[in-house]
Design a protein around this motif. Structure first.
Motif, PDB file in Angstrom:
ATOM      1  N   ASP A 115       0.838  -1.200   0.000  1.00 22.47           N
ATOM      2  CA  ASP A 115       0.000   0.000   0.000  1.00 22.47           C
ATOM      3  C   ASP A 115       0.876   1.255   0.000  1.00 22.47           C
ATOM      4  O   ASP A 115       2.093   1.181   0.219  1.00 22.47           O
ATOM      5  N   LEU A 116       0.222   2.422  -0.201  1.00 20.69           N
ATOM      6  CA  LEU A 116       0.940   3.686  -0.329  1.00 20.69           C
ATOM      7  C   LEU A 116      -0.056   4.829  -0.212  1.00 20.69           C
ATOM      8  O   LEU A 116      -1.256   4.613  -0.077  1.00 20.69           O
ATOM      9  N   LYS A 117       0.434   6.077  -0.267  1.00 19.72           N
ATOM     10  CA  LYS A 117      -0.428   7.248  -0.364  1.00 19.72           C
ATOM     11  C   LYS A 117      -0.552   7.642  -1.834  1.00 19.72           C
ATOM     12  O   LYS A 117       0.361   7.407  -2.617  1.00 19.72           O
ATOM     13  N   TRP A 118      -1.686   8.294  -2.199  1.00 17.11           N
ATOM     14  CA  TRP A 118      -1.834   8.749  -3.586  1.00 17.11           C
ATOM     15  C   TRP A 118      -2.710   9.990  -3.641  1.00 17.11           C
ATOM     16  O   TRP A 118      -3.484  10.279  -2.724  1.00 17.11           O
ATOM     17  N   GLY A 153       2.991   8.474  -2.597  1.00 14.94           N
ATOM     18  CA  GLY A 153       3.810   8.935  -1.490  1.00 14.94           C
ATOM     19  C   GLY A 153       4.140   7.821  -0.514  1.00 14.94           C
ATOM     20  O   GLY A 153       3.415   6.827  -0.391  1.00 14.94           O
ATOM     21  N   GLU A 154       5.241   7.992   0.206  1.00 10.83           N
ATOM     22  CA  GLU A 154       5.650   7.050   1.238  1.00 10.83           C
ATOM     23  C   GLU A 154       4.734   7.176   2.467  1.00 10.83           C
ATOM     24  O   GLU A 154       4.158   8.230   2.712  1.00 10.83           O
ATOM     25  N   GLY A 173       5.218  17.982  -2.534  1.00  6.47           N
ATOM     26  CA  GLY A 173       6.209  17.793  -1.487  1.00  6.47           C
ATOM     27  C   GLY A 173       6.548  16.360  -1.155  1.00  6.47           C
ATOM     28  O   GLY A 173       7.558  16.098  -0.501  1.00  6.47           O
ATOM     29  N   GLU A 174       5.733  15.388  -1.583  1.00  7.70           N
ATOM     30  CA  GLU A 174       5.990  13.988  -1.243  1.00  7.70           C
ATOM     31  C   GLU A 174       7.151  13.420  -2.054  1.00  7.70           C
ATOM     32  O   GLU A 174       7.496  13.931  -3.125  1.00  7.70           O
ATOM     33  N   VAL A 175       7.722  12.337  -1.523  1.00  8.04           N
ATOM     34  CA  VAL A 175       8.747  11.577  -2.239  1.00  8.04           C
ATOM     35  C   VAL A 175       8.311  10.113  -2.288  1.00  8.04           C
ATOM     36  O   VAL A 175       7.436   9.688  -1.521  1.00  8.04           O
ATOM     37  N   PHE A 176       8.941   9.344  -3.194  1.00  5.99           N
ATOM     38  CA  PHE A 176       8.521   7.954  -3.370  1.00  5.99           C
ATOM     39  C   PHE A 176       9.647   7.157  -4.016  1.00  5.99           C
ATOM     40  O   PHE A 176      10.348   7.653  -4.899  1.00  5.99           O
ATOM     41  N   ARG A 177       9.799   5.905  -3.567  1.00  2.00           N
ATOM     42  CA  ARG A 177      10.777   4.987  -4.186  1.00  2.00           C
ATOM     43  C   ARG A 177      10.185   4.465  -5.491  1.00  2.00           C
ATOM     44  O   ARG A 177       9.357   3.571  -5.489  1.00  2.00           O
ATOM     45  N   SER A 178      10.634   5.028  -6.603  1.00  4.98           N
ATOM     46  CA  SER A 178       9.930   4.847  -7.872  1.00  4.98           C
ATOM     47  C   SER A 178      10.540   3.826  -8.811  1.00  4.98           C
ATOM     48  O   SER A 178       9.879   3.420  -9.764  1.00  4.98           O
ATOM     49  N   TYR A 191      10.094  -2.783 -10.290  1.00  4.66           N
ATOM     50  CA  TYR A 191       8.908  -1.954 -10.106  1.00  4.66           C
ATOM     51  C   TYR A 191       9.245  -0.545 -10.572  1.00  4.66           C
ATOM     52  O   TYR A 191      10.244   0.043 -10.131  1.00  4.66           O
ATOM     53  N   PHE A 192       8.400   0.017 -11.473  1.00  2.00           N
ATOM     54  CA  PHE A 192       8.601   1.374 -11.995  1.00  2.00           C
ATOM     55  C   PHE A 192       7.293   2.138 -11.842  1.00  2.00           C
ATOM     56  O   PHE A 192       6.264   1.733 -12.378  1.00  2.00           O
ATOM     57  N   ARG A 193       7.308   3.265 -11.143  1.00  4.58           N
ATOM     58  CA  ARG A 193       6.114   3.952 -10.661  1.00  4.58           C
ATOM     59  C   ARG A 193       5.247   4.668 -11.686  1.00  4.58           C
ATOM     60  O   ARG A 193       4.015   4.547 -11.660  1.00  4.58           O
TER      61      ARG A 193
END
Length: 245
Positions: A115-118, A153-154, A173-178, A191-193
């Protein structure tokens, strides 16, 4: 010859006029089209085909499976997801794109909720290269800039990646491991975001380049498979066995 299968649930394109305008032939066809610039053998499969297009014959010839899904994850049959998981264990490469993070296949392989933020707010995204030595970033500069994308978002609920290759920053402002890689059994996973269905992300040349690189990196490698199970014949004489005789 390496063979790539591009899988897409192909539901948004049928039901949403905005998506139809961006991807009139489906996201799978857009991805297949640019992959053929670098690879000779690329086919597609979609959710509503028999066995979701992932028959044994299709999977037997597939070296890399590219997966896009979003609104119909639960419609993927459990036995098909398990079959794909086993093929990855046995060496098939898997490239999971965007909302495929929530697919049964990816969650089974990660062993977490994924799961994640979106947020959908037409935000600028910069996807920064944090490992410029990795083959996935070949042909990419310091970052990829997308004018509009959906925010992820993380915290991203995945295991710690084997390799973290790119990280996104969003206008809000969010960051994410993409861009992450994982190894499961004999198979390699990417995995590619980016790639929300209402944006023309898959026409961006740098996004295309990363997916092309990912297909090549994740491809099944020739060689002997590891031997598992009962192995009655020892490599050397076992002393206790000699005494028994």
């Amino acid at each position: 010859m390496m063979h790539i299968t591009v899988w897409n649930e192909n539901r948004h394109e049928k039901e949403n006029p905005d998506v139809q305008k961006v991807y009139p032939d489906g996201i799978h066809e857009a991805i297949r089209s640019f992959l053929t610039e670098d690879y000779d053998s690329v086919s597609t499969a979609v959710l509503d085909e028999p066995e979701h297009g992932l028959t044994d014959d299709v999977l037997d010839k597939t070296d890399v499976l590219i997966w896009w899904g979003h609104k119909a994850h639960e419609e993927v049959r459990d036995d098909i997801a398990a079959k794909v998981q086993e093929r990855v264990w046995n060496g098939m490469g898997l490239v999971v794109l965007h909302s495929g993070h929530f697919s049964k296949v990816f969650k089974r392989l990660m062993g977490t909720g994924c799961d994640l933020k979106w947020r959908e707010a037409d935000e600028k995204e910069r996807i920064w290269v944090v490992d410029p030595t990795h083959p996935l970033t070949e042909g990419i500069g310091s970052c990829i800039e997308l004018e509009k994308e959906e925010m992820y978002g993380e915290h991203f609920d995945i295991p710690v990646p084997d390799e973290l290759v790119m990280v996104s920053w969003f206008e809000g402002g969010e960051v994410f491991r993409s861009l992450c890689t994982f190894r499961r059994g004999s198979g390699k996973i990417v995995y590619f975001r980016p790639g929300h269905e209402t944006y023309p992300t898959y026409y961006h040349p740098d996004v295309q380049r990363v997916i092309k690189n990912a297909a090549g990196w994740a491809a099944r490698k020739a060689g002997e498979r590891p031997v598992y199970g009962h192995h009655p014949e020892p490599l050397e004489t076992i002393s206790s066995k000699e005494e028994d005789e």
